[in-house]
Write a protein that holds these residues in place. Structure first.
Motif, mmCIF file in Angstrom:
data_model
loop_
_atom_site.group_PDB
_atom_site.id
_atom_site.type_symbol
_atom_site.label_atom_id
_atom_site.label_comp_id
_atom_site.label_asym_id
_atom_site.label_seq_id
_atom_site.Cartn_x
_atom_site.Cartn_y
_atom_site.Cartn_z
ATOM 1 N N THR A 2 11.345 -1.307 -47.159
ATOM 2 C CA THR A 2 10.272 -0.530 -47.784
ATOM 3 C C THR A 2 9.375 -0.002 -46.674
ATOM 4 O O THR A 2 8.881 -0.772 -45.850
ATOM 5 C CB THR A 2 9.453 -1.405 -48.748
ATOM 6 N N LEU A 3 9.189 1.299 -46.655
ATOM 7 C CA LEU A 3 8.442 1.899 -45.562
ATOM 8 C C LEU A 3 7.603 3.071 -46.037
ATOM 9 O O LEU A 3 7.878 3.663 -47.089
ATOM 10 C CB LEU A 3 9.386 2.384 -44.461
ATOM 11 N N GLU A 4 6.569 3.367 -45.259
ATOM 12 C CA GLU A 4 5.772 4.577 -45.473
ATOM 13 C C GLU A 4 6.285 5.656 -44.543
ATOM 14 O O GLU A 4 6.702 5.375 -43.414
ATOM 15 C CB GLU A 4 4.294 4.311 -45.183
ATOM 16 N N VAL A 5 6.263 6.887 -45.014
ATOM 17 C CA VAL A 5 6.668 8.023 -44.191
ATOM 18 C C VAL A 5 5.480 8.971 -44.033
ATOM 19 O O VAL A 5 4.526 8.920 -44.813
ATOM 20 C CB VAL A 5 7.865 8.777 -44.817
ATOM 21 N N PRO B 71 -0.795 7.418 -44.947
ATOM 22 C CA PRO B 71 -0.089 6.134 -44.804
ATOM 23 C C PRO B 71 -1.032 5.016 -44.398
ATOM 24 O O PRO B 71 -1.791 5.147 -43.445
ATOM 25 C CB PRO B 71 0.941 6.432 -43.706
ATOM 26 N N GLN B 72 -0.971 3.914 -45.135
ATOM 27 C CA GLN B 72 -1.858 2.789 -44.864
ATOM 28 C C GLN B 72 -1.599 2.192 -43.484
ATOM 29 O O GLN B 72 -2.521 1.686 -42.838
ATOM 30 C CB GLN B 72 -1.684 1.712 -45.939
ATOM 31 N N ALA B 73 -0.360 2.266 -43.032
ATOM 32 C CA ALA B 73 -0.034 1.721 -41.710
ATOM 33 C C ALA B 73 -0.818 2.456 -40.622
ATOM 34 O O ALA B 73 -1.324 1.839 -39.671
ATOM 35 C CB ALA B 73 1.465 1.840 -41.441
ATOM 36 N N LEU B 74 -0.950 3.774 -40.761
ATOM 37 C CA LEU B 74 -1.703 4.554 -39.777
ATOM 38 C C LEU B 74 -3.196 4.262 -39.878
ATOM 39 O O LEU B 74 -3.895 4.212 -38.866
ATOM 40 C CB LEU B 74 -1.453 6.043 -39.977
ATOM 41 N N VAL B 75 -3.680 4.073 -41.102
ATOM 42 C CA VAL B 75 -5.091 3.726 -41.302
ATOM 43 C C VAL B 75 -5.402 2.395 -40.623
ATOM 44 O O VAL B 75 -6.440 2.239 -39.972
ATOM 45 C CB VAL B 75 -5.444 3.667 -42.798
ATOM 46 N N GLN B 76 -4.497 1.425 -40.766
ATOM 47 C CA GLN B 76 -4.720 0.121 -40.151
ATOM 48 C C GLN B 76 -4.720 0.222 -38.631
ATOM 49 O O GLN B 76 -5.539 -0.414 -37.951
ATOM 50 C CB GLN B 76 -3.656 -0.879 -40.607
ATOM 51 N N ARG C 85 -10.147 9.916 -40.071
ATOM 52 C CA ARG C 85 -9.576 10.308 -38.781
ATOM 53 C C ARG C 85 -8.076 10.551 -38.891
ATOM 54 O O ARG C 85 -7.541 11.503 -38.306
ATOM 55 C CB ARG C 85 -9.852 9.223 -37.742
ATOM 56 N N VAL C 86 -7.390 9.675 -39.616
ATOM 57 C CA VAL C 86 -5.944 9.833 -39.769
ATOM 58 C C VAL C 86 -5.640 11.125 -40.526
ATOM 59 O O VAL C 86 -4.739 11.889 -40.150
ATOM 60 C CB VAL C 86 -5.328 8.622 -40.494
ATOM 61 N N GLN C 87 -6.386 11.379 -41.594
ATOM 62 C CA GLN C 87 -6.171 12.595 -42.380
ATOM 63 C C GLN C 87 -6.358 13.836 -41.506
ATOM 64 O O GLN C 87 -5.520 14.750 -41.522
ATOM 65 C CB GLN C 87 -7.140 12.645 -43.562
ATOM 66 N N VAL C 88 -7.438 13.852 -40.740
ATOM 67 C CA VAL C 88 -7.704 14.990 -39.861
ATOM 68 C C VAL C 88 -6.606 15.120 -38.810
ATOM 69 O O VAL C 88 -6.130 16.230 -38.512
ATOM 70 C CB VAL C 88 -9.078 14.842 -39.179
ATOM 71 N N GLY C 89 -6.180 13.998 -38.258
ATOM 72 C CA GLY C 89 -5.135 14.026 -37.241
ATOM 73 C C GLY C 89 -3.833 14.607 -37.764
ATOM 74 O O GLY C 89 -3.175 15.413 -37.090
ATOM 75 N N LEU C 90 -3.446 14.216 -38.973
ATOM 76 C CA LEU C 90 -2.217 14.738 -39.576
ATOM 77 C C LEU C 90 -2.325 16.238 -39.835
ATOM 78 O O LEU C 90 -1.372 16.998 -39.601
ATOM 79 C CB LEU C 90 -1.923 13.997 -40.884
ATOM 80 N N LEU C 91 -3.486 16.661 -40.311
ATOM 81 C CA LEU C 91 -3.672 18.082 -40.623
ATOM 82 C C LEU C 91 -3.708 18.923 -39.346
ATOM 83 O O LEU C 91 -3.106 20.003 -39.286
ATOM 84 C CB LEU C 91 -4.954 18.279 -41.426
ATOM 85 N N LEU C 92 -4.398 18.434 -38.315
ATOM 86 C CA LEU C 92 -4.452 19.179 -37.057
ATOM 87 C C LEU C 92 -3.067 19.264 -36.421
ATOM 88 O O LEU C 92 -2.705 20.299 -35.833
ATOM 89 C CB LEU C 92 -5.428 18.513 -36.085
ATOM 90 N N ALA C 93 -2.294 18.183 -36.526
ATOM 91 C CA ALA C 93 -0.922 18.210 -35.987
ATOM 92 C C ALA C 93 -0.110 19.314 -36.658
ATOM 93 O O ALA C 93 0.690 19.998 -36.006
ATOM 94 C CB ALA C 93 -0.258 16.852 -36.181
ATOM 95 N N GLU C 94 -0.331 19.501 -37.957
ATOM 96 C CA GLU C 94 0.389 20.544 -38.680
ATOM 97 C C GLU C 94 -0.101 21.937 -38.262
ATOM 98 O O GLU C 94 0.692 22.868 -38.131
ATOM 99 C CB GLU C 94 0.213 20.349 -40.187
ATOM 100 N N VAL C 95 -1.418 22.062 -38.039
ATOM 101 C CA VAL C 95 -1.957 23.345 -37.559
ATOM 102 C C VAL C 95 -1.330 23.698 -36.212
ATOM 103 O O VAL C 95 -0.924 24.849 -35.973
ATOM 104 C CB VAL C 95 -3.496 23.275 -37.427
ATOM 105 N N ILE C 96 -1.247 22.715 -35.323
ATOM 106 C CA ILE C 96 -0.656 22.926 -33.995
ATOM 107 C C ILE C 96 0.813 23.310 -34.118
ATOM 108 O O ILE C 96 1.289 24.238 -33.448
ATOM 109 C CB ILE C 96 -0.819 21.652 -33.135
ATOM 110 N N LYS C 97 1.525 22.634 -35.008
ATOM 111 C CA LYS C 97 2.960 22.902 -35.197
ATOM 112 C C LYS C 97 3.197 24.292 -35.793
ATOM 113 O O LYS C 97 3.999 25.073 -35.277
ATOM 114 C CB LYS C 97 3.553 21.827 -36.107
#
Length: 454
Positions: free
Chosen positions: A108-111, A303-308, A345-357
């Protein structure tokens, strides 16, 4: 190997993997044969212990060892085969683990979430327009003088801005309360470092005076036993001291890196530093508004794993900030103090990564060098800083990430409606500070809202 993937939520997957029984049994047998060469049992020579005895004695432990290795190995193969992008470590549990039967386990994993960026078109962004004036520079020089001031005892009554050296003890009624006592405490009148009303009542006291001060603790005072209570402080004044500001001479100026002590060079250096500081404040204020608009336009599961992971990083940062020492166990700090900020922070990081991509943003070696040179100007030995950064791949990577983030913010800023607002130097700094505080409070409110939904 058979693999099936079940989608249990937007970001959670349940991966079931089957490994043929003969593959597991062959691996177990091979491991037992290796072990048999070194087994020592009474009645048998080394390496001559019958396989049946070895299997009976060690078979269970060896199988568990082999199965653990196979599950980790096949998990990696399964997520690669199914093109899954895990965020953190999985929970792996065997569901069928018997000799002669196919091994089956569930991971069981988060993606990472799939992000379809929505534009922040029309978002209102205020950009401070600031000019550092000569008056601002003079005020900063006065501040630097005060920071380097000395105190000289005076034979007169205390005035606002003076420092009084006092003993005091606080009482609720007739009973002294814990934490309300100090001796030879230096207090600058007008500093607002004590509870409201305390410093004002010391105006006019002289060395040797003894007086009583009555104050009421604020309703939101951190010590609940004192909040909203009226208290009396008995105060003894030992000394009244006036502030002695240093002259703006060569000795004073040299403290700030202007070796020849030239006044005009000093003023120019102060103005340059102030301009850089307010420029960073303006950039941060604009950036925070852009990122807030980006979050509001793009609600994504996190993902909760990234939040932790981010929570743990914030804990380490807090421990360092408060000087708790390298050996301090950060797990003692409760997660809830940092979880909302970490999630943001995680939410912003994921969104900025997508903007960069999506926008195919990148940073060249030349851009990294220029950025490092800018950062180095804040230090007395810039070239040493430049050489250190450019010789360290990890630090260069951090600088590159910073550049990419700036480019992403600039890209988003093109979608927003930007309004320039005239501000003074002080107003711009205060506005940036207030916005950062408001952002933290907003994160906390978002966290409380999510808890209410749950």
């Amino acid at each position: 190997m058979q693999v099936s993937v079940e989608t249990t939520s937007q970001i959670e997957r349940r991966v079931t993997v089957q490994v043929p029984a003969d593959e597991v049994d062959q691996a177990v047998t091979a491991r037992l044969k290796d072990a048999a060469r070194n087994v020592r049992l009474n009645g048998f020579r080394q390496g001559k212990v019958p396989m049946a005895v070895v299997r009976q004695r060690y078979g269970h432990d060896v199988r568990n060892e082999v199965v653990g290795e196979l599950m980790r190995e096949r998990y990696v193969q399964a997520i690669t085969q199914e093109s899954l992008n895990p965020a953190g470590y999985p929970q792996i549990e065997p569901t069928v683990n018997e000799s002669g039967k196919d091994l089956e386990f569930v991971a069981t994993l988060e993606v990472y979430p799939e992000v379809e960026l929505k534009s922040i078109d029309g978002a209102e962004v205020e950009r401070p327009a600031v000019e550092v004036t000569d008056a601002d520079v003079e005020q900063m020089i006065d501040t630097l003088r005060k920071q380097n001031a000395s105190w000289e005892a005076v034979e007169r009554a205390a005035e606002d801005g003076d420092q009084v050296t006092i003993d005091f003890q606080g009482f609720l009624g007739d009973e002294p309360f814990e934490g309300g006592q100090a001796e030879n405490h230096d207090l600058v009148l007008g500093s607002e470092s004590f509870i409201p009303g305390f410093e004002e009542q010391l105006a006019g006291v002289s060395a040797g005076d003894e007086t009583e001060i009555k104050v009421t603790f604020p309703e939101d005072y951190q010590a609940e036993n004192l909040a909203g209570k009226e208290a009396t402080f008995k105060v003894k004044v030992h000394r009244v001291s006036a502030q002695q500001l240093p002259e703006i001479d060569a000795d004073f100026i040299k403290q700030f890196g202007v070796e020849d002590g030239d006044v005009e060079k000093f003023r120019a250096e102060v103005k340059k530093n102030m301009t850089r500081e307010v420029g960073q404040a303006v950039d941060n204020r604009v950036k925070q508004q852009v990122l807030e608009a980006l979050k509001n336009a793009n609600e994504i599961p996190v993902p909760q794993a990234l939040v932790q992971q981010e929570t743990d990083a914030l804990k380490r940062q807090a421990a360092q900030q408060f000087g708790l020492g390298e050996d301090f166990d950060v797990s003692q700090l409760p997660n809830e103090l940092f979880a909302d900020q970490a999630k943001s922070r995680v939410q912003v990081g994921l969104l900025l990564a997508e903007v960069i991509k999506v926008n195919e943003l990148d940073a060249s070696d030349d851009e990294i060098k220029v950025k490092v040179e800018e950062l180095a100007q804040q230090y007395q030995e810039p070239q040493q800083v430049i050489d250190y950064y450019l010789g360290n791949e990890q630090l260069k990577g951090q600088v590159k990430s910073s550049i990419l983030e700036e480019k992403a913010v600039d890209t988003l800023l093109e979608q927003a409606h930007v309004k320039d607002v005239e501000m003074s130097y002080e107003q711009a700094l205060q506005a940036a500070q207030q916005q950062a505080q408001d952002s933290d409070e907003a994160d906390e409110e978002d966290g409380e809202s999510e808890e209410a939904k749950a």
